[in-house]
Design a protein around this motif. Sequence first.
Motif, PDB file in Angstrom:
ATOM      1  N   ASP A  19      31.104 -31.142  18.931  1.00 42.63           N
ATOM      2  CA  ASP A  19      31.621 -30.481  19.941  1.00 42.63           C
ATOM      3  C   ASP A  19      30.506 -30.555  21.051  1.00 42.63           C
ATOM      4  OD1 ASP A  19      32.509 -28.727  22.053  1.00 42.63           O
ATOM      5  OD2 ASP A  19      32.502 -26.884  20.628  1.00 42.63           O
ATOM      6  N   LEU A  20      30.724 -31.514  21.947  1.00 41.74           N
ATOM      7  CA  LEU A  20      29.918 -31.805  22.704  1.00 41.74           C
ATOM      8  C   LEU A  20      29.416 -30.594  23.732  1.00 41.74           C
ATOM      9  CD1 LEU A  20      30.599 -35.393  23.793  1.00 41.74           C
ATOM     10  CD2 LEU A  20      28.923 -34.512  22.235  1.00 41.74           C
ATOM     11  N   ASP A  21      30.259 -29.591  23.952  1.00 42.12           N
ATOM     12  CA  ASP A  21      30.012 -28.443  24.903  1.00 42.12           C
ATOM     13  C   ASP A  21      29.276 -27.178  24.040  1.00 42.12           C
ATOM     14  OD1 ASP A  21      31.045 -29.703  27.071  1.00 42.12           O
ATOM     15  OD2 ASP A  21      33.072 -29.385  26.490  1.00 42.12           O
ATOM     16  N   ASN A  22      29.254 -27.444  22.799  1.00 40.54           N
ATOM     17  CA  ASN A  22      28.759 -26.362  21.860  1.00 40.54           C
ATOM     18  C   ASN A  22      27.033 -26.537  21.918  1.00 40.54           C
ATOM     19  OD1 ASN A  22      27.705 -24.496  20.061  1.00 40.54           O
ATOM     20  ND2 ASN A  22      29.336 -25.310  18.518  1.00 40.54           N
ATOM     21  N   GLU A  23      26.440 -25.380  22.488  1.00 39.14           N
ATOM     22  CA  GLU A  23      24.965 -25.240  22.677  1.00 39.14           C
ATOM     23  C   GLU A  23      24.264 -24.642  21.687  1.00 39.14           C
ATOM     24  OE1 GLU A  23      24.277 -24.265  27.047  1.00 39.14           O
ATOM     25  OE2 GLU A  23      25.090 -26.108  27.647  1.00 39.14           O
ATOM     26  N   SER A  24      24.744 -24.189  20.574  1.00 44.33           N
ATOM     27  CA  SER A  24      24.303 -23.356  19.573  1.00 44.33           C
ATOM     28  C   SER A  24      23.128 -24.164  18.977  1.00 44.33           C
ATOM     29  CB  SER A  24      25.336 -22.707  18.541  1.00 44.33           C
ATOM     30  OG  SER A  24      26.035 -24.083  17.898  1.00 44.33           O
ATOM     31  N   THR A  25      22.425 -23.593  18.155  1.00 48.63           N
ATOM     32  CA  THR A  25      21.289 -24.454  17.815  1.00 48.63           C
ATOM     33  C   THR A  25      21.731 -25.264  16.562  1.00 48.63           C
ATOM     34  OG1 THR A  25      19.521 -22.578  17.766  1.00 48.63           O
ATOM     35  CG2 THR A  25      19.021 -24.199  16.269  1.00 48.63           C
ATOM     36  N   PRO A  26      22.598 -24.982  15.598  1.00 51.53           N
ATOM     37  CA  PRO A  26      22.899 -25.924  14.469  1.00 51.53           C
ATOM     38  C   PRO A  26      23.980 -27.120  15.384  1.00 51.53           C
ATOM     39  CG  PRO A  26      23.741 -23.659  14.093  1.00 51.53           C
ATOM     40  CD  PRO A  26      23.125 -23.501  15.514  1.00 51.53           C
ATOM     41  N   LEU A  56      31.038 -42.714  12.714  1.00 54.53           N
ATOM     42  CA  LEU A  56      32.109 -42.166  13.668  1.00 54.53           C
ATOM     43  C   LEU A  56      32.927 -41.059  13.373  1.00 54.53           C
ATOM     44  CD1 LEU A  56      33.757 -43.332  15.946  1.00 54.53           C
ATOM     45  CD2 LEU A  56      35.173 -44.375  14.201  1.00 54.53           C
ATOM     46  N   ASP A  57      32.837 -40.686  12.039  1.00 53.03           N
ATOM     47  CA  ASP A  57      33.504 -39.354  11.704  1.00 53.03           C
ATOM     48  C   ASP A  57      32.605 -38.117  12.223  1.00 53.03           C
ATOM     49  OD1 ASP A  57      35.363 -37.695  10.294  1.00 53.03           O
ATOM     50  OD2 ASP A  57      33.749 -37.150   8.911  1.00 53.03           O
ATOM     51  N   ARG A  58      31.256 -38.215  12.181  1.00 57.63           N
ATOM     52  CA  ARG A  58      30.349 -37.356  12.778  1.00 57.63           C
ATOM     53  C   ARG A  58      30.448 -37.176  14.190  1.00 57.63           C
ATOM     54  NH1 ARG A  58      24.412 -38.147  10.334  1.00 57.63           N
ATOM     55  NH2 ARG A  58      24.218 -36.140  11.213  1.00 57.63           N
ATOM     56  N   LEU A  59      30.401 -38.464  14.838  1.00 64.30           N
ATOM     57  CA  LEU A  59      30.530 -38.534  16.240  1.00 64.30           C
ATOM     58  C   LEU A  59      31.919 -37.825  16.890  1.00 64.30           C
ATOM     59  CD1 LEU A  59      29.474 -42.146  17.064  1.00 64.30           C
ATOM     60  CD2 LEU A  59      28.500 -40.311  17.842  1.00 64.30           C
ATOM     61  N   GLU A  60      32.802 -37.887  16.072  1.00 65.68           N
ATOM     62  CA  GLU A  60      34.155 -37.503  16.346  1.00 65.68           C
ATOM     63  C   GLU A  60      34.230 -36.064  16.321  1.00 65.68           C
ATOM     64  OE1 GLU A  60      36.939 -40.121  14.460  1.00 65.68           O
ATOM     65  OE2 GLU A  60      37.137 -41.459  16.035  1.00 65.68           O
ATOM     66  N   LYS A  61      33.409 -35.575  15.165  1.00 71.62           N
ATOM     67  CA  LYS A  61      33.537 -33.969  15.174  1.00 71.62           C
ATOM     68  C   LYS A  61      32.439 -33.148  15.802  1.00 71.62           C
ATOM     69  CE  LYS A  61      35.042 -34.241  10.242  1.00 71.62           C
ATOM     70  NZ  LYS A  61      34.541 -34.210   8.770  1.00 71.62           N
ATOM     71  N   GLU A 110      22.576 -31.175  15.109  1.00 71.40           N
ATOM     72  CA  GLU A 110      23.439 -32.242  14.739  1.00 71.40           C
ATOM     73  C   GLU A 110      23.478 -33.298  15.727  1.00 71.40           C
ATOM     74  OE1 GLU A 110      26.617 -34.221  12.625  1.00 71.40           O
ATOM     75  OE2 GLU A 110      24.743 -32.895  11.923  1.00 71.40           O
ATOM     76  N   LYS A 111      23.736 -32.727  16.837  1.00 71.48           N
ATOM     77  CA  LYS A 111      23.798 -34.077  18.196  1.00 71.48           C
ATOM     78  C   LYS A 111      22.435 -34.589  18.013  1.00 71.48           C
ATOM     79  CE  LYS A 111      25.209 -32.709  22.020  1.00 71.48           C
ATOM     80  NZ  LYS A 111      25.109 -31.980  23.510  1.00 71.48           N
ATOM     81  N   ALA A 112      21.317 -33.979  17.906  1.00 67.96           N
ATOM     82  CA  ALA A 112      20.070 -35.069  17.758  1.00 67.96           C
ATOM     83  C   ALA A 112      19.983 -35.557  16.524  1.00 67.96           C
ATOM     84  CB  ALA A 112      18.821 -33.832  17.682  1.00 67.96           C
ATOM     85  N   ALA A 113      20.615 -35.071  15.554  1.00 71.18           N
ATOM     86  CA  ALA A 113      20.480 -36.048  14.213  1.00 71.18           C
ATOM     87  C   ALA A 113      21.632 -37.129  14.241  1.00 71.18           C
ATOM     88  CB  ALA A 113      21.302 -35.067  13.114  1.00 71.18           C
ATOM     89  N   VAL A 114      22.646 -36.905  15.145  1.00 69.56           N
ATOM     90  CA  VAL A 114      23.747 -38.216  15.217  1.00 69.56           C
ATOM     91  C   VAL A 114      23.056 -39.144  16.089  1.00 69.56           C
ATOM     92  CG1 VAL A 114      25.966 -38.651  16.275  1.00 69.56           C
ATOM     93  CG2 VAL A 114      25.601 -36.604  14.659  1.00 69.56           C
ATOM     94  N   LEU A 115      22.401 -38.786  17.316  1.00 63.72           N
ATOM     95  CA  LEU A 115      21.831 -39.716  18.388  1.00 63.72           C
ATOM     96  C   LEU A 115      20.606 -40.448  17.324  1.00 63.72           C
ATOM     97  CD1 LEU A 115      21.340 -37.433  21.423  1.00 63.72           C
ATOM     98  CD2 LEU A 115      22.465 -39.610  21.389  1.00 63.72           C
TER      99      LEU A 115
END
Length: 246
Positions: free
Chosen positions: A119-126, A112-117, A130-135
């Motif tokens: 930035d869904l609008d950030n399109e940088s590679t990192p 949950l902490d990772r989810l809340e951190k 991280e979004k893919a890892a969280v998914l």
Amino acid sequence: MAKSFGLAVLCVYLTLQLIAAFPYQNSLNGVEDNDSKLIGLEHSKAVKFAEDDFRKSLQPVLASTLDILEEHSKTLILESASFLDDLLVELNTLPEDNEYVKELIPELTSLLDRLEKLDLDNESTPALEEKAAVLLAIAKVYGNFDLIARSSDDSGEQAVVKKAFQKLESKGLNERINKSSKRAVDKFTTIFAPFWNSLSDEQKGEHANLADWYERYQAIESSQEKLKSFIEFLNIIHDIVIPKIN
């Protein structure tokens, strides 16, 4: 609730597969001058220009498709964060002597902490990594939850977690994920249909694999199955936008 988790697992894994099918949005601009020159060696000028025109007309469709999938992934992330937050409230009221719950709470708190951190609008590679890892982490958690929800054992340590799932069923996780899936499919259809109908019979014939895919797509009734077929669609488009050059 078993159906909810089954659907959630499917949606998250489909989203990951879709991301993998066309991972780099910058590839929309992948038709560089050098590529065009190499392609020209393999085709006549007339065919080359026609194909370049087709690819250019396809790029806005692809860009919109990726935006639609991005919006769907955001919904999955936000819904998951909300559900995990509610679930943790329930789990923290359970007896402390339950070893499974004691191990589960910090795991879910960390996720949950990772989810809340994020930035869904950030399109940088990192950020995208991280979004893919969280998914992926969400999919694994939902997979475990699905097994618990479907289990007929109501006497073990996981039984109390199953009751928490049942209590939260009224939150409508399944319904909201279904709506997001249908919304994604409807938006795609609205974008792709005019594009396809604008093509000549000759253009459609030159891309028989895309024509075959679209015919099968139209025959599918389930939003989930239509969403699943996006994987094949993106793989086809990937080969068109970034052709293999020998």
